[in-house]
Write a protein that holds these residues in place. Structure first.
Motif, short mmCIF file in Angstrom:
data_model
loop_
_atom_site.label_atom_id
_atom_site.label_comp_id
_atom_site.label_asym_id
_atom_site.label_seq_id
_atom_site.Cartn_x
_atom_site.Cartn_y
_atom_site.Cartn_z
N PHE A 34 -2.50 0.13 6.32
CA PHE A 34 -2.69 0.44 4.93
C PHE A 34 -1.83 1.59 4.34
O PHE A 34 -1.01 1.05 3.14
CB PHE A 34 -4.02 0.97 4.64
CG PHE A 34 -4.41 1.18 3.15
CD1 PHE A 34 -4.69 0.09 2.48
CD2 PHE A 34 -4.38 2.32 2.51
CE1 PHE A 34 -5.03 0.29 1.00
CE2 PHE A 34 -4.90 2.50 1.21
CZ PHE A 34 -5.07 1.58 0.49
N PRO A 35 -1.37 2.48 4.81
CA PRO A 35 -0.30 3.34 4.21
C PRO A 35 1.17 2.59 3.92
O PRO A 35 1.77 2.67 3.07
CB PRO A 35 -0.21 4.53 4.84
CG PRO A 35 -1.62 4.45 5.73
CD PRO A 35 -1.99 3.12 6.08
N THR A 37 1.36 -0.54 3.88
CA THR A 37 1.35 -1.66 2.87
C THR A 37 1.51 -1.03 1.20
O THR A 37 2.05 -1.54 0.67
CB THR A 37 -0.06 -2.50 2.95
OG1 THR A 37 0.05 -2.98 4.20
CG2 THR A 37 0.05 -3.56 1.73
N VAL A 38 0.97 0.18 1.19
CA VAL A 38 0.95 0.93 -0.04
C VAL A 38 2.27 1.38 -0.46
O VAL A 38 2.86 1.10 -1.58
CB VAL A 38 0.03 2.19 -0.34
CG1 VAL A 38 0.08 2.91 -1.38
CG2 VAL A 38 -1.51 1.56 -0.03
N TRP A 41 4.20 -1.90 -1.29
CA TRP A 41 3.60 -2.27 -2.70
C TRP A 41 4.45 -1.35 -3.51
O TRP A 41 4.87 -1.78 -4.84
CB TRP A 41 2.22 -2.13 -2.81
CG TRP A 41 1.78 -2.57 -4.15
CD1 TRP A 41 1.80 -3.61 -4.87
CD2 TRP A 41 1.18 -1.43 -5.15
NE1 TRP A 41 1.31 -3.36 -6.11
CE2 TRP A 41 0.61 -2.19 -6.22
CE3 TRP A 41 0.64 -0.39 -4.77
CZ2 TRP A 41 -0.02 -1.69 -7.21
CZ3 TRP A 41 -0.22 0.40 -5.87
CH2 TRP A 41 -0.22 -0.34 -6.96
N SER A 42 4.75 -0.15 -3.44
CA SER A 42 5.22 0.78 -4.45
C SER A 42 6.77 0.55 -4.67
O SER A 42 7.41 0.73 -5.65
CB SER A 42 4.85 2.48 -4.10
OG SER A 42 5.78 2.70 -3.04
N PHE A 49 -0.74 -6.46 -4.92
CA PHE A 49 -1.10 -5.70 -3.96
C PHE A 49 -1.39 -6.59 -2.63
O PHE A 49 -0.93 -6.69 -1.53
CB PHE A 49 -2.13 -4.61 -4.01
CG PHE A 49 -2.39 -3.97 -2.69
CD1 PHE A 49 -1.66 -2.87 -2.08
CD2 PHE A 49 -3.58 -4.38 -1.77
CE1 PHE A 49 -1.81 -2.08 -0.77
CE2 PHE A 49 -3.71 -3.64 -0.62
CZ PHE A 49 -2.96 -2.60 -0.19
N TRP A 53 -0.08 -7.37 1.09
CA TRP A 53 -0.70 -7.49 2.01
C TRP A 53 -0.74 -8.59 2.72
O TRP A 53 -0.64 -8.79 4.03
CB TRP A 53 -2.18 -7.02 1.65
CG TRP A 53 -3.23 -6.92 2.83
CD1 TRP A 53 -3.95 -7.94 3.28
CD2 TRP A 53 -3.61 -5.83 3.53
NE1 TRP A 53 -4.69 -7.40 4.38
CE2 TRP A 53 -4.45 -5.99 4.39
CE3 TRP A 53 -2.99 -4.44 3.57
CZ2 TRP A 53 -4.68 -5.03 5.43
CZ3 TRP A 53 -3.36 -3.39 4.51
CH2 TRP A 53 -4.33 -3.86 5.46
N GLN A 61 5.09 -2.71 8.03
CA GLN A 61 3.92 -1.97 7.55
C GLN A 61 3.18 -1.00 8.34
O GLN A 61 2.79 0.01 8.13
CB GLN A 61 3.09 -2.97 6.60
CG GLN A 61 3.63 -3.56 5.53
CD GLN A 61 2.89 -4.75 5.03
OE1 GLN A 61 1.81 -5.11 5.45
NE2 GLN A 61 3.40 -5.19 3.85
#
Length: 79
Positions: A34-35, A37-38, A41-42, A49, A53, A61
């Motif tokens: 998750f981090p 991917t964030v 995404w940023s 998002f 993902w 990721q």
């Protein structure tokens, strides 16, 4: 004794399959990823998002997520 070995093999296969599919693939890996991917995404503005993902580089990721989680733990230990 062969019946015991067969039962042990079946039980270990069932538990292993449950642990791998149920715990690692569906719980631990998304939490680790998750981090990363964030972060991806940023960096890739304009992409939703969900697109990052589903279609992003899972390896990068995951590696970024491992680095971020490690940094968070080290910061919490240092504080």
């Amino acid at each position: 004794m062969p019946l015991g070995e067969v039962l042990a093999e079946l039980i270990s296969a069932a538990i292993g399959q449950f642990l791998w599919d149920g715990l690692v693939v569906r719980v631990i890996w998304p939490v680790v990823r998750f981090p990363g991917t964030v972060l991806g995404w940023s960096l890739w503005r304009g992409r939703p998002f969900r697109g990052v993902w589903n279609e992003g580089d899972h390896f990068q990721q995951t590696m970024a997520g491992l680095f971020i989680w490690t940094a968070v733990v080290l910061i919490l230990v240092a504080v």
